[in-house]
Structure formats: C-alpha cells, structure tokens
Enzyme design. Structure first.
Site, PDB file in Angstrom:
ATOM      1  CB  CYS A   1       5.015  -0.979  -0.379  1.00  0.00           C
ATOM      2  SG  CYS A   1       3.714  -2.025  -1.035  1.00  0.00           S
TER       3      CYS A   1
ATOM      4  CG  HIS B   1       4.270   2.403  -3.866  1.00  0.00           C
ATOM      5  ND1 HIS B   1       5.578   2.020  -3.710  1.00  0.00           N
ATOM      6  CD2 HIS B   1       3.553   1.258  -3.906  1.00  0.00           C
ATOM      7  CE1 HIS B   1       5.650   0.701  -3.667  1.00  0.00           C
ATOM      8  NE2 HIS B   1       4.435   0.218  -3.788  1.00  0.00           N
TER       9      HIS B   1
ATOM     10  CD  GLU C   1       7.094   5.296  -4.002  1.00  0.00           C
ATOM     11  OE1 GLU C   1       6.557   5.591  -2.926  1.00  0.00           O
ATOM     12  OE2 GLU C   1       7.291   4.117  -4.372  1.00  0.00           O
TER      13      GLU C   1
END
Ligand code: GLN
Length: 569
Positions: free
Chosen positions: A381, A506, A508
């Site tokens: 990001c 993102h 993750e």
C-alpha cells in the site's frame, strides 16, 4: 441441526488472549466438520475501528466486503476457513446508531427507548442474523467483566440463554491464574472474583479457560471448580505457548472440543488436527535456520498495529521451513539516522501500510537502500506509493515527486483520482474491500502468484497518477498488476533486482498458516536466498576460494561488490 451458541467473555485484565482462544476453539470445531461462524462484540462507542489510532487499537482488519474491523477478526480468519463480513463485527456505537435511527423514524411508536429491551434486543437480533444456517455461532465479548461499557452486551447474552434454552447456549470465561514467584504459588483469587462478578449479573460460566504459565495441577482445578461453581473437568488450562498456532493443540489435548460438543449435544465427526501439528512442528524446529526481515513503519512501538503483516511473514516462513526474525524499524528515527547501520544485516525489507506524512522520508530512505543494495523489498500500500515516489525522484529525475497526502505542492505521482476528489470533499473516499487485479505475463507478480487474475483487499485513498505512468515505465518500472475496470495500477516491480515487488492492496489479510499467501512465501524465499548469498565465508573458505578464483575475480573487476552497487542512487 439447531444452531448452538458459545459466548466467550474475559476477566481479570485485558489482553489475556480471548481473541486467540476464540479463534482456536473455532478451528477445533471446524476441524470436526461443523459449520462455524465467529462474531466480535466491541463495547466502545466508535461505529467501527476505521478512525481509531493504531497506537491505541492496533491494526484495522479489512474483510472481503470492505468492513474495517477489530484485529481479532484477523485471528478468526487466520485460524479457520471462514470468510467474515461486516456483520461479524459489532460495536456498541453501531448498535446505538441503529436504535437511535429507528427512534428518529418513529419505529418505537412513542415508547420510551431504553438499554433493556431496545439495545439488548438489537444485539440479540444481530447475533441471530449472523448465526442463520450455521451449526455454531461463537461470539466474543470485548472488554473485561466489570467494565461499565460491556454491561449491555453481557445482559443481552444472559437473556439469550434464557430465550434459547440451556442446551443451546454455553458461556466460556477466560481469566488469568498468575504464578507468584515470591510464594511459589498459583493464585486463584482473581479468577474467583471475576466469576463472582459474572454471576452477579446472572451469568454462570460452563467452562473456564485459565491463562497460566504452567499446566494447572488437579488441586488447583478443584479449588477453582468449587469456588466458581464449575465442574473440575471444565476448568481448562490455557497455557502460554511459544507460538500462537499451538493454542488449538493445547485445547485439543484437554478435550475441550469434545466437552463442548457433549455439553451442547452436538453430533460431530472425529477430530483432525494434522495441519496444526505440522505448522507447530515447523515453527519449533525449522530446517533452514533463520532469516532477518525489517519492517519499517511508524507504529513500531505497538507491533499489534502490524499483526496481519507479521503473521503473514510467519506463514511465509513456515512455507520455507525457516524462522523469521522481525526487526521493527522506526521510520521517523530513520530520517535522521544512518540507514546503513540500521538496515545492514537485514535479508529483506518490508514497508507496510500507513497514513499521513510522519516518517515518510525515512521509509523512502529504506526503499532507496533496498533498491540500490539489491535487498529483497516488499512494499504494501503506502509501501508501493513510496517506492514509486523514490523511483520518480532518484531515477526519473522528478525531484519534487510526492503524494497529495503529504504536501500541497510538488509533482503528484500519487494522487486522488478525479472523481474521488469530488467525493473526498463529502468525506468517505476510501477504496475498501476486495477488487479484481489482472497480472501481466512474464512478471514477478505473475510468476509468484501462478495466476493471471487475483482478488485482493484494499484500504487506501490515493492511487498512482496515470499521467506519470509513461515516464515511469520508460525508466524501467514494471506495472505488473492492473485493475482493468478502473484502469488503476495495483502492482509494481523492478526488473533488475533480485526481488522488488509492491502492491496497492493488503495481501496480509488473506494469509493463513496452512495456506500462506504466495507474495509472503516469495518474499521470504527471496530473503533467505539473499541471506545465503551474502553469508560471509569463513576464514578457511576465503583462503580456499581466493586462491582458486583470484584471476577470475580480477577479470570481473568490481562485481564482488554486487550488493553495494548503486545503479540509480
Ligand atoms: N495513506 C495511503 C492512502 O490512503 C496508503 C494507505 C495504506 O497504506 N493502507 O492511499
């Protein structure tokens, strides 16, 4: 099958691990073939944690449908195969907002609007809505028993058992049983008091999870059982573990899932925890040693702010059979300190998401260091946006390159989109949730994902300004992932580098220990490779190699300093 409900509350103090305990129980029940869902009830008055300071609240977890939620939802998704939505995260602020809006619309027909029954009814409705079609709905109540704020939630779950029947609802309470070194004893009084507090408001727990540093001996369990009015076999040890993925195994060994199924009269197939055992085994003894990875950000004092990133790195490490040592580097401090001394020794550098201009120049320094020293770099990001700014400044010669987020003047290589600017004045212009991204063939992104189309979750306001795409591409940046619907750059990479990959989304949020995200697997793999290549040979090895290859080295000139080469600094 009728839906069964499990309510998890916490006592004594906060941060004892309710979120993880709930996630681990859900994992165990899911492993028995049950359809499970999880909810988090947060007693604060914010409508969602989107606006809360990460220093206070830790990470904001984003769901597929774009809800900004509590970080515990991250644990729930990591431990199970469940995809949660905005409905699974409830705050007191949301509940009050709904009730007050109904009151304004006159839906209460002139009645007096009260915590009981209106707020409690709204809480119960929300639980029932999420539980529809599931075998089990596990609800975690945030906060600690005794807090004023959580009372409406506790009252709502008390009523819930009354409405649904004892056989369909259980209460599980998590407390702390500290070991006092001075007297050499495990202390049960805080647990007794916490359960008393619950019973005062009409909740008798069925199970106690006692957080301790050792397995509770039978006499302590009997004592707790007697004082708390709970069967001794339902007093479970929630022992400290070396890694969080051992928690399901700790409960499994004590038969917690079996006991829950019996108590709720649930027919479930036998358990299968092989994948957890495997994960735990790799984490305890990884075959490939360790790898040092630096996370450069401004919230380094509260590492909970980077929970999903650090967990995803652990998942990437599991896939590579290595232990990852994370070093958190304060980006603000980096602005005035020597980058070399802060970053040398790292085998990989990651810049995670972030907001605002504090520490931004420090992150840019770290990115420049990673790019020019050919150290694997992963930008997420803001980590993509700053990598583009760094490249624009130092390679394309756009010295004033910046983002509209940080400055009012300059070359806005990162900017708000035209239509977004209009919306921004009205507030709420964040791109949130899952978006499609097309990957260009023969790129690192394509190779790492092994796919041409992916879906990833977003949480940001700014984008690469398409006006600068041409000059950046001409100077060597590769835009490997594109949102074709909106013509937005989603992934960027650099060719002449061992591993330099950045993404606007993102990744993750979608990584799990038993299904690690490909980008984290790739990044850890590249970092490990970089470590092995950089590993200094021993004196003996040096002597041997220099005598064998001295002529070769001389011909190659300066190539030995490959990692110190600065192509575009
Ligand atoms: N602050 C940047 C934006 O709003 C990046 C956000 C992030 O890193 N999540 O676009």
């Amino acid at each position: 099958m009728k839906t069964k409900y499990i309510f998890v509350s916490g006592g004594v103090l906060s941060s004892v691990g309710k979120g993880l305990a709930s996630a681990a129980m859900a994992a165990l029940l899911e492993s028995r073939g049950l359809k499970v869902t999880l909810m988090k009830m947060d007693p604060y008055l914010n409508v969602d944690p989107g606006t809360m300071n990460p220093f206070q609240h830790g990470e904001v977890f984003v769901t597929e449908d774009g809800a900004e939620t509590d970080l515990d939802l991250g644990h729930y998704e990591r431990f199970t195969n469940i995809n949660l939505t905005r409905e699974n995260s409830v705050s007191a602020g949301q509940v009050y907002e709904t009730v007050i809006a109904k009151e304004r619309r006159g839906e209460y027909l002139g009645g007096t609007v009260q915590v009981i029954p209106h707020i409690t009814d709204e809480i119960k409705e929300r639980i029932k809505r999420v539980a529809k079609g599931k075998d089990i709905c596990l609800v975690e109540i945030g906060g600690t028993v005794g807090d004023i704020e959580s009372l409406p939630f506790l009252e709502a779950i008390r009523q819930f058992r009354f409405d649904m029947g004892e056989e369909n609802v259980i209460f599980i309470h998590l407390t702390l049983v500290p070991f006092l070194g001075m007297s050499g004893e495990l202390k049960t009084k805080p647990t007794q008091h916490s359960v008393q507090k619950l019973r005062e408001i009409g909740i008798q727990p069925d199970f106690l999870l006692c957080r301790t540093d050792r397995i509770l001996p039978p006499d302590i369990r009997s004592k707790i059982a007697l004082f708390c009015n709970i069967k001794a076999e339902n007093v479970i040890t929630a022992k400290d573990v070396s890694n969080i993925y051992e928690v399901p195994l700790v409960f499994y060994e004590q038969g917690l899932d079996e006991k829950i199924c019996q108590r709720l009269n649930l027919k479930a197939k036998s358990r299968g925890l092989d994948k957890w055992a495997k994960v735990s085994q790799i984490l305890t003894s990884p075959k490939n040693g360790t790898v040092e990875i630096g996370i450069v950000g401004k919230y380094v004092d509260l590492t909970e702010s980077y929970k999903s990133v650090s967990e995803a790195l652990v998942h990437g490490a599991i896939a590579n059979q290595v232990k990852v040592n994370l070093k958190y580097i304060d980006s603000e401090r980096l602005e005035s300190s020597d980058v070399e001394s802060e970053l040398s020794g790292l085998s990989g550098i990651l810049v995670p998401g972030g907001f605002g201009n504090r520490g931004v120049e420090g992150k840019i320094k770290a990115i420049q260091y990673a790019r020019s020293h050919k150290i694997p770099y992963f930008g997420i990001c803001i980590g993509l946006q700053l990598a583009i700014i760094e490249y624009a400044r130092h390679v394309c010669g756009l010295n004033k390159a910046t983002s509209r987020e940080f400055s009012n003047t300059g070359e806005f290589v990162i900017d708000l989109m035209e239509d977004q600017r209009r919306v921004d004045r009205l507030g709420g212009s964040m791109r949130l949730g899952s978006y499609r991204c097309k990957l260009a063939s023969k790129t690192l992104a394509h190779e790492t994902y092994g796919a041409t189309e992916i879906w990833e979750r977003h949480r940001h306001r700014y984008e690469l300004n398409n006006h600068y795409r041409k000059i950046l591409t001409e100077n060597g940046l590769v835009f490997s992932g594109i949102n074709t619907e909106m013509d937005l750059v989603e992934m960027m990479e650099i060719k002449d580098h061992p591993w330099f990959l950045t993404c606007q989304f993102h990744p993750e949020f979608k990584s799990k220990p038993f299904a690690p995200h490909p980008l984290f697997v790739g990044f850890v793999k590249a970092s490990l490779k970089s470590k092995l290549q950089l590993k200094k040979p021993t004196k003996k090895e040096t002597a041997k190699t220099s005598s064998l290859t001295s002529s070769k080295n001389m011909k190659k000139g300066n190539q030995g300093a490959k990692h110190g080469l600065r192509s575009h600094v």
